[in-house]
Design an enzyme around this catalytic site. Structure first.
Site, short mmCIF file in Angstrom:
data_model
loop_
_atom_site.label_atom_id
_atom_site.label_comp_id
_atom_site.label_asym_id
_atom_site.label_seq_id
_atom_site.Cartn_x
_atom_site.Cartn_y
_atom_site.Cartn_z
N GLU A 55 9.49 -8.44 -3.77
CA GLU A 55 9.25 -9.18 -2.31
C GLU A 55 10.35 -9.83 -1.03
OE1 GLU A 55 8.79 -13.20 -4.14
OE2 GLU A 55 8.10 -11.99 -6.02
N GLY A 56 10.60 -8.58 -0.51
CA GLY A 56 10.60 -7.72 0.27
C GLY A 56 12.17 -7.42 0.61
N THR A 57 12.98 -5.63 0.60
CA THR A 57 14.32 -5.13 0.25
C THR A 57 15.13 -6.30 0.75
OG1 THR A 57 14.05 -4.02 2.34
CG2 THR A 57 13.13 -3.31 0.51
N SER A 82 7.29 -2.66 3.25
CA SER A 82 8.25 -3.43 4.24
C SER A 82 7.05 -3.87 4.81
CB SER A 82 9.38 -2.83 4.54
OG SER A 82 10.00 -2.08 2.77
N ALA A 130 2.34 1.57 3.29
CA ALA A 130 2.95 0.13 4.03
C ALA A 130 3.50 -0.65 2.93
CB ALA A 130 2.01 -1.01 4.72
N ILE A 174 0.75 -2.89 -8.21
CA ILE A 174 0.74 -4.43 -8.56
C ILE A 174 0.51 -5.18 -9.91
CG2 ILE A 174 -0.94 -5.84 -7.70
CD1 ILE A 174 0.01 -4.46 -5.49
N GLU A 225 1.04 -0.91 -0.12
CA GLU A 225 -0.30 -0.10 -0.11
C GLU A 225 0.69 1.45 -0.16
OE1 GLU A 225 -2.66 -0.25 3.61
OE2 GLU A 225 -3.28 -2.11 2.93
C1 LIG Z 1 8.49 -3.51 -9.63
C2 LIG Z 1 7.79 -3.68 -8.50
C3 LIG Z 1 7.19 -4.32 -8.85
C4 LIG Z 1 5.86 -4.58 -7.29
N1 LIG Z 1 4.93 -5.58 -7.52
C5 LIG Z 1 4.37 -5.93 -6.31
C6 LIG Z 1 3.36 -6.68 -6.82
O1 LIG Z 1 2.72 -7.22 -7.72
N2 LIG Z 1 2.18 -7.16 -5.15
C7 LIG Z 1 3.19 -6.08 -4.16
O2 LIG Z 1 2.29 -6.66 -3.22
N3 LIG Z 1 3.84 -5.16 -4.24
C8 LIG Z 1 4.09 -5.11 -5.20
N4 LIG Z 1 5.29 -4.26 -4.62
C9 LIG Z 1 6.46 -3.45 -3.73
C10 LIG Z 1 7.36 -4.00 -3.45
O3 LIG Z 1 6.91 -5.50 -2.27
C11 LIG Z 1 7.79 -3.04 -2.55
O4 LIG Z 1 7.93 -2.17 -3.01
C12 LIG Z 1 8.54 -3.27 -1.25
O5 LIG Z 1 7.69 -4.37 -0.44
C13 LIG Z 1 9.16 -2.08 -0.36
O6 LIG Z 1 7.89 -1.44 0.16
P1 LIG Z 1 7.85 0.05 0.19
O7 LIG Z 1 8.70 0.36 -0.92
O8 LIG Z 1 6.81 0.73 0.78
O9 LIG Z 1 9.69 0.45 0.86
P2 LIG Z 1 9.53 1.06 2.21
O10 LIG Z 1 9.02 0.06 3.37
O11 LIG Z 1 9.08 2.61 2.80
O12 LIG Z 1 10.93 0.99 2.50
C14 LIG Z 1 11.53 2.11 2.18
C15 LIG Z 1 13.53 1.94 2.74
O13 LIG Z 1 13.21 1.46 3.73
C16 LIG Z 1 14.21 0.40 4.09
N5 LIG Z 1 13.57 -0.31 5.56
C17 LIG Z 1 12.32 -0.21 5.42
N6 LIG Z 1 11.94 -1.01 7.23
C18 LIG Z 1 13.41 -0.97 7.57
C19 LIG Z 1 13.79 -1.61 8.81
N7 LIG Z 1 13.03 -2.00 9.68
N8 LIG Z 1 14.85 -1.72 8.56
C20 LIG Z 1 15.98 -0.76 8.11
N9 LIG Z 1 15.47 -0.30 6.46
C21 LIG Z 1 13.54 -0.76 6.71
C22 LIG Z 1 13.95 -0.37 3.05
O14 LIG Z 1 14.64 -1.69 2.87
C23 LIG Z 1 13.55 1.08 1.35
O15 LIG Z 1 15.50 1.04 1.49
C24 LIG Z 1 6.66 -4.82 -6.23
C25 LIG Z 1 7.62 -2.99 -5.82
C26 LIG Z 1 7.89 -2.74 -7.66
C27 LIG Z 1 9.04 -1.52 -7.31
#
Ligand SMILES: Cc1cc2nc3c(=O)[nH]c(=O)nc-3n(C[C@H](O)[C@H](O)[C@H](O)COP(=O)(O)OP(=O)(O)OC[C@H]3O[C@@H](n4cnc5c(N)ncnc54)[C@H](O)[C@@H]3O)c2cc1C
Lengths: 361, 399
Positions: free
Chosen positions: B380-382, B149, B147, B174, B144
């Protein structure tokens, strides 16, 4: 098809080496280091395990186990004490030029007698690590070997192995690491050549096996360094929680363990390749290069995780840092390994298959 | 111990290589140049479906019954499904990762639906993918705007209303959302309860309240759509709650969702290795053509990139092999994804460096790979989240 298991036989050997390392080597790490030798009771219990002939052919009374067994044993022994691991193996990598280039007769003549001599050491020297002039005799110096005695010197060049028994002057050094095995500079002045064996491909194979030998010691040290500092970081508290739970260290620790696992899986693949498949030589060069690069990351950071305590000799991590660095300097070190790994890549045409480093059709 | 890719896999790999070269690579380059996803009605998709691709691996009601009644043979050879998949995925990604995601099929939610869905749900939602009459897609919506990570913090609300649920919220990024038959969306029945309150719902395309679709403009991987959308008073029947309500009394709604990600990690790793390998091949060819290989600095960097990719590939296959042995691989799966995303990125960046200003033109394959590969350190998780997952096991990091 892929199988990451070693199989029962190898696992049993590794287990044996591991318990020996844990029970006999680890507790006496500093003692052996300052004595520049492994004590007699430990040597005796090592002899009982029968690892001395691990890689010797059956016809010479050995177990005829290959590179995989060797890397597993070395990794376990070095996790206990890399210096002791060297001290306990009378032949070490010196076996490889003899066996690969000289064949069984050479091993019978030069290596087997050492197995009968208490604390004897055959010393492997790669030409890249020495300044030696080779003519009808051999002269020059070897800046460092991990030993205080030399019963046999086997010099590996690109296309031959040279065996020297006499005319070697030994000057003891403090040594940066692996002191349990000793440390010396060698000077040769017109030393007679006892034997000379030629073969370029065989020499490359001998060098590959030597690289795996050292790389597996390195991986053992690194695994131990990473594990020790990880466990310390779970126990040690600062600012109200285990230091391992401060993200700066959490991530560092995880990255160290990942680096060690990476170096380890590359090592195992190279050993498998050398023993059972093609293109083992560049794979061994790559595995050695990876172990060395990993050592520069894991060694110093293991000390860092313990802070000031890491700098003190009450903990073993400073030893790991020294030894991880020193182990990676031999056989031409990182640069020579990378150049050899590269050669295979360059031959691969335009499509690099990582599994084989071969051209795809 | 064995690292051989045997003939039974070499054959299909060679076939994939050919298709990748002749089909996926050109289509991916075109999508990148035009800056839009491959259209739904592109003949390429129809061709894939006609060829038998885009099918579910669910075996259908009969297949499943048969599998259940068949006693699990003991001492049989362990499966090698995962390892095989990883090798195939790597080869596909070598040619174009974006096109692979664009390809028709159930995609990300498949594992969850097979594991958690009721028989009736599998028939309804996976049934059409058994022998699809046309290209069909599905997708999984967790992320979302607020939200990603922190997946336990999602806010999309599910409120019970008789034998229906009312969903309200927003999802983003998505994959394939506008073209999906259904979206498996993660929602919460009580945002204050965190992960325990999460449920997954099948939202069928065309359901009133599902809308506001926005296809995002991305840096790379342009061949498939990543879409944001909203849910406004979206009424979903009970029958569309994944697994049925009983399932959630065990509080494993969140776990179920995370399972899909766990299984997917080595796959993402294999993708990164594939892209990195493509960049390395291109870089090597370019350096050779331009007589750069006499330079030891160039050689050293190429050697290192090849070595690191090999490390990543072996870690990835090890994680897959563990899965095939039905052994725990949580650490290894995260490790492979962490390492592969990094080294894939490094290989593409090295490729750019060797291109010099040719890389700055924006029309070289390596430049595209450099943009494409970055997403693999997010999806699928950074990388940071992978480290946290590993640290829970390795240093007892609390949740
Ligand atoms: C091309 C693409 C396709 C995708 N496809 C899908 C999909 O099909 N379905 C779906 O549900 N999602 C999808 N996503 C979403 C993707 O899973 C999220 O972008 C990803 O999980 C990261 O979440 P966020 O973008 O909100 O980053 P955030 O959670 O805001 O993170 C920002 C930064 O903070 C860091 N961070 C966060 N928490 C911590 C912590 N506790 N400690 C240290 N560092 C932290 C992260 O590593 C990152 O560097 C897609 C994303 C992309 C780029």
């Amino acid at each position: 098809m892929f199988d990451f298991e070693f199989g029962e036989d190898l696992e049993l050997i590794a287990e044996t080496a591991k318990s020996f390392a844990t029970d006999a080597l680890l507790p006496k790490l500093r003692e052996h280091e300052s004595a520049r030798a492994v004590d007699a009771t430990v040597r005796a219990s090592y002899a009982e395990m029968g690892l001395a002939g691990l890689e010797l052919p059956e016809s010479l009374g050995g177990a005829d186990l290959g590179a995989l067994a060797r890397v597993l044993v070395n990794e376990e022994l070095a996790a206990g004490d890399a210096g002791a691991a060297l001290a306990l193996d009378p032949l070490g990598p010196a076996l490889y030029p003899l066996l690969e280039i000289g064949g069984e007769d050479a091993v019978r003549e030069f290596a087997l007698p050492l197995l009968e001599t208490d604390a004897a050491r055959a010393i492997f020297v790669d030409a890249a690590d020495a300044e030696l002039e080779v003519g009808t005799t051999i002269s020059g110096s070897v800046p460092w070997v991990p030993s205080d005695r030399v019963d046999l010197l086997v010099l590996l060049r690109d296309d031959e192995a040279i065996v020297v028994r006499d005319g070697i002057e030994i000057q003891e050094l403090r040594g940066s690491g692996m002191r349990a095995a000793g440390a010396s500079e060698l000077t040769l002045t017109g030393a007679p050549i006892a034997a000379r064996f030629e073969g370029r491909a065989e020499a490359a194979r001998a060098r590959a096996r030597a690289r795996l030998y050292v790389a597996s010691l390195l991986v053992g040290v690194l695994r131990q360094a990473a594990d020790f500092s990880r466990e310390y970081a779970i126990e040690r508290e600062a600012f109200g929680r285990p230091i391992a739970h401060h993200q700066g260290l959490t991530f560092l620790i995880v990255d160290m363990l990942a680096a060690v696992d990476g170096a380890r899986v590359l090592l195992h693949e190279a050993a498998w390749r050398l023993e059972c498949a093609a293109a083992g030589e560049p794979a061994a060069a790559m595995a050695f290069a990876e172990a060395i690069e990993t050592s520069t990351f894991v060694g110093p950071n293991a000390v860092q995780i313990l802070g000031g305590h890491g700098f003190m000799q009450d903990y073993p991590v400073e030893k790991y840092m020294r030894e991880a660095r020193a182990l990676g300097l031999s056989i031409g070190g990182l640069d020579a390994a990378r150049e050899d790994a590269w050669t295979a890549l360059a031959d691969a045409g335009s499509h690099v298959q990582l599994s084989h480093l071969e051209v795809a059709p | 111990m064995n690292f051989e890719i045997d003939a039974a896999i070499q054959g299909p790999l060679a076939a994939l290589r050919e298709r990748g070269r002749d089909e996926a690579r050109p289509i991916g380059l075109e999508a990148d140049r035009l800056g839009r996803p491959i259209p739904v009605d592109d003949p390429y998709f129809a061709k894939l479906v006609a060829r038998g691709e885009g099918r579910t691996r669910w075996r259908g009601p009969d297949g499943e019954r048969k599998a259940r009644s068949k006693p699990k043979s003991t001492g049989s050879r362990p499966s090698r499904r995962t390892v095989k998949t990883l090798l195939f995925v790597e080869e596909l990604a070598y040619w174009d990762r974006g096109v692979v995601v664009a390809n028709p099929g159930v995609g990300l939610p498949e594992a969850n639906v097979i594991a958690m869905g009721t028989d009736e749900q599998k028939e309804r939602f996976l049934g059409p993918f058994l022998t699809p009459d046309r290209p069909r897609w599905a997708c999984f919506a967790m992320t979302e705007p607020g939200a990603g990570s922190d997946a336990a913090a999602i806010q999309t609300a599910a409120q019970k209303d008789g034998d229906h649920w009312i969903l309200n919220g927003a999802k983003c990024f998505i994959g394939n959302a506008t073209r999906s038959d259904w979206i498996l969306a993660q929602a919460t029945v009580d945002p204050s309860q965190g992960r325990d309150a999460q449920r997954a719902f099948f939202i069928e395309q065309g359901t009133p309240g599902l809308g506001g679709f926005r296809i995002e403009k991305k840096m790379g991987l342009k061949a498939y759509e990543s879409t944001s959308f909203t849910l406004q008073d979206c009424r979903i029947p009970d029958a569309n709650l994944l697994g049925g309500e009983a399932r959630y009394e065990k509080r494993d709604g969140f776990k179920g969702a995370m399972k899909a990600f766990n299984a997917g990690r080595p796959i993402v790793a294999a993708n990164a290795v594939g892209i990195g390998r493509a960049a390395l091949d291109e870089a090597l060819a370019f350096a050779r053509e331009h007589d750069r290989l006499a330079d030891a600095r160039v050689r050293d960097r190429l050697e290192r990139a090849a070595r690191k990719l090999k490390v990543a590939r072996l870690l990835c296959l090890k994680a897959g092999w563990l899965a095939d042995q039905e052994k725990s691989n949580i650490i290894e799966a995260s490790m492979s994804k962490l390492v592969a995303a990094q080294v894939g990125q490094e290989a593409t960046s090295l490729g750019m460096e060797l291109l010099g200003t040719v890389g700055a033109r924006g029309d070289h394959l390596i430049e595209k790979l450099y943009r494409d590969v970055k997403a693999l350190d997010m999806v699928e998780g950074t990388g940071q989240i992978q480290r946290i997952i590993m640290a829970r096991k390795l240093v007892g990091l609390p949740r």
